[in-house]
Design a protein around this motif. Structure first.
Motif, PDB file in Angstrom:
ATOM      1  N   MET A   1     -28.958  31.546 -13.011  1.00 61.20           N
ATOM      2  CA  MET A   1     -29.200  31.833 -14.420  1.00 61.20           C
ATOM      3  C   MET A   1     -27.878  31.996 -15.152  1.00 61.20           C
ATOM      4  O   MET A   1     -26.901  32.472 -14.601  1.00 61.20           O
ATOM      5  CB  MET A   1     -30.039  33.106 -14.578  1.00 61.20           C
ATOM      6  CG  MET A   1     -30.273  33.505 -16.025  1.00 61.20           C
ATOM      7  SD  MET A   1     -31.168  35.061 -16.213  1.00 61.20           S
ATOM      8  CE  MET A   1     -32.833  34.503 -15.880  1.00 61.20           C
ATOM      9  N   ALA A  30     -25.649  34.123  -8.419  1.00 65.45           N
ATOM     10  CA  ALA A  30     -27.036  34.174  -8.896  1.00 65.45           C
ATOM     11  C   ALA A  30     -27.094  34.113 -10.413  1.00 65.45           C
ATOM     12  O   ALA A  30     -28.105  33.704 -10.990  1.00 65.45           O
ATOM     13  CB  ALA A  30     -27.722  35.443  -8.402  1.00 65.45           C
ATOM     14  N   VAL A  31     -26.006  34.531 -11.063  1.00 70.70           N
ATOM     15  CA  VAL A  31     -25.978  34.568 -12.521  1.00 70.70           C
ATOM     16  C   VAL A  31     -24.551  34.366 -13.001  1.00 70.70           C
ATOM     17  O   VAL A  31     -23.588  34.702 -12.299  1.00 70.70           O
ATOM     18  CB  VAL A  31     -26.547  35.922 -13.037  1.00 70.70           C
ATOM     19  CG1 VAL A  31     -25.658  37.085 -12.612  1.00 70.70           C
ATOM     20  CG2 VAL A  31     -26.733  35.913 -14.544  1.00 70.70           C
ATOM     21  N   ALA A 103     -36.912  36.611 -16.080  1.00 62.00           N
ATOM     22  CA  ALA A 103     -36.230  36.298 -14.814  1.00 62.00           C
ATOM     23  C   ALA A 103     -36.571  34.901 -14.303  1.00 62.00           C
ATOM     24  O   ALA A 103     -35.888  34.372 -13.424  1.00 62.00           O
ATOM     25  CB  ALA A 103     -36.582  37.344 -13.757  1.00 62.00           C
ATOM     26  N   LYS A 106     -33.785  29.907 -16.938  1.00 59.44           N
ATOM     27  CA  LYS A 106     -32.469  29.472 -16.454  1.00 59.44           C
ATOM     28  C   LYS A 106     -31.337  29.874 -17.395  1.00 59.44           C
ATOM     29  O   LYS A 106     -30.178  29.945 -16.994  1.00 59.44           O
ATOM     30  CB  LYS A 106     -32.458  27.944 -16.279  1.00 59.44           C
ATOM     31  CG  LYS A 106     -33.400  27.439 -15.201  1.00 59.44           C
ATOM     32  CD  LYS A 106     -32.993  27.945 -13.833  1.00 59.44           C
ATOM     33  CE  LYS A 106     -33.885  27.375 -12.738  1.00 59.44           C
ATOM     34  NZ  LYS A 106     -33.561  27.972 -11.411  1.00 59.44           N
ATOM     35  N   THR A 153     -31.481  40.805 -14.202  1.00 61.74           N
ATOM     36  CA  THR A 153     -30.602  40.355 -13.116  1.00 61.74           C
ATOM     37  C   THR A 153     -31.071  40.849 -11.756  1.00 61.74           C
ATOM     38  O   THR A 153     -31.053  40.116 -10.765  1.00 61.74           O
ATOM     39  CB  THR A 153     -29.156  40.806 -13.378  1.00 61.74           C
ATOM     40  OG1 THR A 153     -28.683  40.195 -14.582  1.00 61.74           O
ATOM     41  CG2 THR A 153     -28.236  40.419 -12.227  1.00 61.74           C
ATOM     42  N   LEU A 156     -33.541  38.669  -9.870  1.00 63.51           N
ATOM     43  CA  LEU A 156     -33.201  37.320  -9.418  1.00 63.51           C
ATOM     44  C   LEU A 156     -33.133  37.273  -7.896  1.00 63.51           C
ATOM     45  O   LEU A 156     -32.751  38.248  -7.250  1.00 63.51           O
ATOM     46  CB  LEU A 156     -31.862  36.892 -10.023  1.00 63.51           C
ATOM     47  CG  LEU A 156     -31.807  36.847 -11.552  1.00 63.51           C
ATOM     48  CD1 LEU A 156     -30.411  36.434 -12.015  1.00 63.51           C
ATOM     49  CD2 LEU A 156     -32.860  35.905 -12.112  1.00 63.51           C
TER      50      LEU A 156
END
Length: 246
Positions: A1, A30-31, A103, A106, A153, A156
């Motif tokens: 994301m 992950a982000v 969540a 994207k 977050t 995720l």
């Protein structure tokens, strides 16, 4: 994301995004966070981003041009169609359900406003979601956007060490979370419930469900949908009510 934060005060984000779970999420890829001072998009020679409202009134209003350009740039940086979130006390109340919904996206773009408000064309043409974190007013949208970012977050994949942690959180199950205990089993005469020391997993799970129901009934009865409770849960709820009345 990917998460973009459009703000006039980027320094507010440094500590939050680079600490604890939010930093770990970045380290795990992950982000990705991007903080942008949308003042830099202003075409005004003094880099003004606000002006007096037409018709008069107190306070200043954010002008559309800097935010339109900033959102368009942020959107072009991702292949996914972004959710553009306006932090606003007029928006829908942020809940765990909203966090779980976001969540799945994207790309999120947060518009963090200041002053009296936004030019209405920002709401009408740029924004997909108006969200409020509560029935109160803050100086700006920065703190609200960080609250949402933290909540999203941690949902995720692979961000939390235990994949079940987020699943059993308060509100994720519809109830508040059950009580937790750890060592020592006896602290100053205050003892851990025997069932948690029994090793009997089925009984422990039942105890946790009952305690979650009890805590929800006592603290947030508005969360209980009586009609959707299972027969077993309705029986537990009756026992909880009777114990309080006796």
């Amino acid at each position: 994301m990917r998460m973009d934060f459009l703000t006039l005060f980027p320094e507010m984000f440094h500590g939050v995004l680079n600490t604890s779970i939010l930093k770990q999420a970045q380290d795990k890829k992950a982000v990705e966070y991007q903080v942008t001072d949308f003042r830099s998009y202003s075409e005004n020679k003094h880099q003004k981003v606000d002006d007096y409202p037409y018709g008069g009134g107190a306070g200043m209003v954010l002008t559309p041009q800097p935010l339109f350009d900033a959102v368009e740039d942020a959107s072009a940086a991702s292949h996914a169609k972004p959710r553009v979130i306006l932090l606003c006390p007029q928006g829908r109340r942020f809940t765990q359900e909203t966090a779980e919904e976001l969540a799945e996206e994207k790309h999120l773009i947060f518009i963090c406003g200041h002053y009296e408000g936004y030019d209405e064309r920002i709401r009408e043409q740029l924004v997909t979601d108006e969200i409020s974190i509560g029935d109160f007013v803050l100086t700006g949208g920065e703190l609200g956007s960080m609250v949402i970012a933290d909540s999203v977050t941690r949902l995720l994949p692979e961000v939390l060490g235990n994949k079940d942690s987020a699943v059993t959180d308060s509100f994720s199950t519809g109830y508040l979370e059950h009580p937790h205990y750890t060592r020592p089993a006896d602290f100053r005469g205050m003892k851990v419930p025997d069932v948690l020391l029994s090793g009997h997993h089925k009984r422990i799970e039942e105890w946790r469900r009952k305690e979650a129901l009890k805590r929800t009934y006592e603290r947030r009865p508005d969360l209980l949908d009586i009609e959707r409770l299972h027969a077993e849960e309705k029986k537990w709820l009756d026992e909880i009510k009777n114990s309080r009345d006796s």
